[in-house]
Design an enzyme around this catalytic site. Structure first.
Site, short mmCIF file in Angstrom:
data_model
loop_
_atom_site.label_atom_id
_atom_site.label_comp_id
_atom_site.label_asym_id
_atom_site.label_seq_id
_atom_site.Cartn_x
_atom_site.Cartn_y
_atom_site.Cartn_z
N ASP A 1 -53.74 -65.66 37.01
CA ASP A 1 -53.50 -67.09 36.86
C ASP A 1 -54.41 -67.68 35.77
O ASP A 1 -54.30 -68.85 35.42
CB ASP A 1 -53.67 -67.84 38.19
CG ASP A 1 -55.09 -67.78 38.72
OD1 ASP A 1 -55.92 -67.05 38.16
OD2 ASP A 1 -55.37 -68.49 39.73
N ASP B 1 -50.84 -62.49 40.42
CA ASP B 1 -51.96 -63.28 40.98
C ASP B 1 -51.37 -64.53 41.66
O ASP B 1 -50.71 -65.34 41.00
CB ASP B 1 -52.83 -63.70 39.78
CG ASP B 1 -54.25 -64.03 40.17
OD1 ASP B 1 -54.62 -63.85 41.34
OD2 ASP B 1 -54.99 -64.47 39.27
N LYS C 1 -52.51 -60.34 44.16
CA LYS C 1 -53.95 -60.57 44.27
C LYS C 1 -54.13 -61.98 44.80
O LYS C 1 -53.36 -62.87 44.44
CB LYS C 1 -54.61 -60.42 42.90
CG LYS C 1 -56.09 -60.80 42.87
CD LYS C 1 -56.74 -60.42 41.57
CE LYS C 1 -56.72 -61.50 40.51
NZ LYS C 1 -57.30 -62.80 40.89
N GLU D 1 -57.37 -64.88 46.03
CA GLU D 1 -58.79 -65.17 46.18
C GLU D 1 -59.10 -65.53 47.62
O GLU D 1 -58.27 -66.13 48.32
CB GLU D 1 -59.18 -66.33 45.25
CG GLU D 1 -58.98 -66.00 43.78
CD GLU D 1 -59.36 -67.15 42.85
OE1 GLU D 1 -59.98 -68.14 43.31
OE2 GLU D 1 -59.04 -67.04 41.65
N GLU E 1 -65.59 -60.60 41.32
CA GLU E 1 -65.84 -61.28 40.04
C GLU E 1 -67.18 -62.02 40.06
O GLU E 1 -67.58 -62.60 41.09
CB GLU E 1 -64.71 -62.30 39.75
CG GLU E 1 -65.01 -63.15 38.52
CD GLU E 1 -63.83 -63.95 37.98
OE1 GLU E 1 -62.73 -63.88 38.55
OE2 GLU E 1 -64.05 -64.65 36.96
O1 KIV Z 1 -56.68 -64.64 36.64
C1 KIV Z 1 -57.25 -63.65 36.19
O2 KIV Z 1 -57.03 -63.23 35.06
C2 KIV Z 1 -58.20 -62.98 37.04
C3 KIV Z 1 -59.09 -61.97 36.41
C4 KIV Z 1 -60.04 -62.61 35.51
C5 KIV Z 1 -59.72 -61.10 37.41
O3 KIV Z 1 -58.28 -63.27 38.20
#
Ligand code: KIV
Length: 275
Positions: free
Chosen positions: A49, A88, A118, A120, A187
């Protein structure tokens, strides 16, 4: 896309099995041409994202829609056939409840054909990850610095400085592993804490601004290319200065157009080659 081409990609079990055997190479990709260039070299392409900031010029990643993530992931799928592709999940699309997370992840994966998501989160997301994994959704939780919480954090600040940080983040990583996560991304976390996280679970831990002890690394592709000459985050290594090259080429093109040098007849149709 055919079943054969899906099966050619690195699978979730194959990525999981890389722990302790080979480092996992992961980069972000948002478009088909970039995916085509990165695919032969990467194990995972992340449609992050971060595209909100990199492609759309937003201040942070909190205003990216699920539709946008799906559209870019479709483009990356069209440009790759070897690397695993991870979508993401954007802010607000999964935190409300495990049911909301399932609904949006299922839609995102069905429409994009990516293999995994993915998302968070810390301890509060463990139940959701377990719910998703039990229903066939492969999840990479993203711990440590969570850019979707930048407002609450008051900026992009390195995490893991509290006295109990190692205990906290290793417990969360273990809980995610028990919930069925196939990998964990960490991260912006101080090195000893990130190292402890990588060492405490049997799934690959992918680092960004974390530790060389992580089982793999991810960076934003535009950062390693030097596409933003004014800023490269401390944790990113700039391998080239592509931003300057682009600017130089635009300047040469402008000069040639203004000077009547481009196009020459070789770039025109219906002109016979001189003998
Ligand atoms: O959104 C993204 O690109 C990420 C990476 C920086 C891990 O979450």
């Amino acid at each position: 896309m055919s079943v054969a081409s899906i099966q050619k990609r690195l699978s979730v079990p194959e990525i999981r099995a890389m722990k302790g055997r080979a480092k996992v190479v992961m980069l972000t990709a948002y478009t088909k041409p970039m995916a085509q260039l990165l695919d032969p070299h990467c194990d995972i392409l992340l449609v992050g994202d971060s595209l909100g900031m990199i492609v759309y010029g937003l201040d942070n990643t909190m205003n990216v829609s699920l539709d946008t993530m799906i559209a870019h992931t479709q483009a990356v799928m069209r440009g790759s056939d070897r690397a695993m592709v991870i979508l993401d999940m954007p802010w607000g699309s999964y935190q409300e409840s495990k049911e909301q997370a399932y609904r949006n992840c299922a839609r995102a994966l069905a429409e994009s054909r990516a293999q995994a998501v993915k998302m968070e989160g810390g301890a509060e997301m463990v139940e959701t990850v377990e719910f998703l994994v039990a229903r066939g959704i492969s999840v990479m939780p993203h711990i440590g610095l969570m850019p979707q919480r930048v407002s609450a954090l008051g900026g992009f600040k390195a995490q893991g400085k509290e006295a109990d940080a190692t205990e906290k983040w290793t417990r969360i990583a273990r809980d995610f592993e028990s919930a069925g996560a196939f990998s964990v991304l960490i991260e912006g976390t101080v090195e000893p804490v990130a190292r402890a996280v990588a060492e405490c679970v049997s799934v690959p831990v992918i680092g960004i601004g974390a530790s060389p002890a992580c089982d793999g690394q991810v960076l934003v592709t535009e950062d390693i290319l030097g596409l933003f000459p004014d800023f490269t985050p401390k944790f990113a290594k700039r391998y080239m200065d592509l931003g300057k090259n682009v600017s130089d080429v635009a300047a040469r093109y402008a000069e040639e157009v203004r000077g009547g040098v481009f196009p020459s007849l070789e770039h025109c149709f219906g002109v016979k080659k001189s003998q």
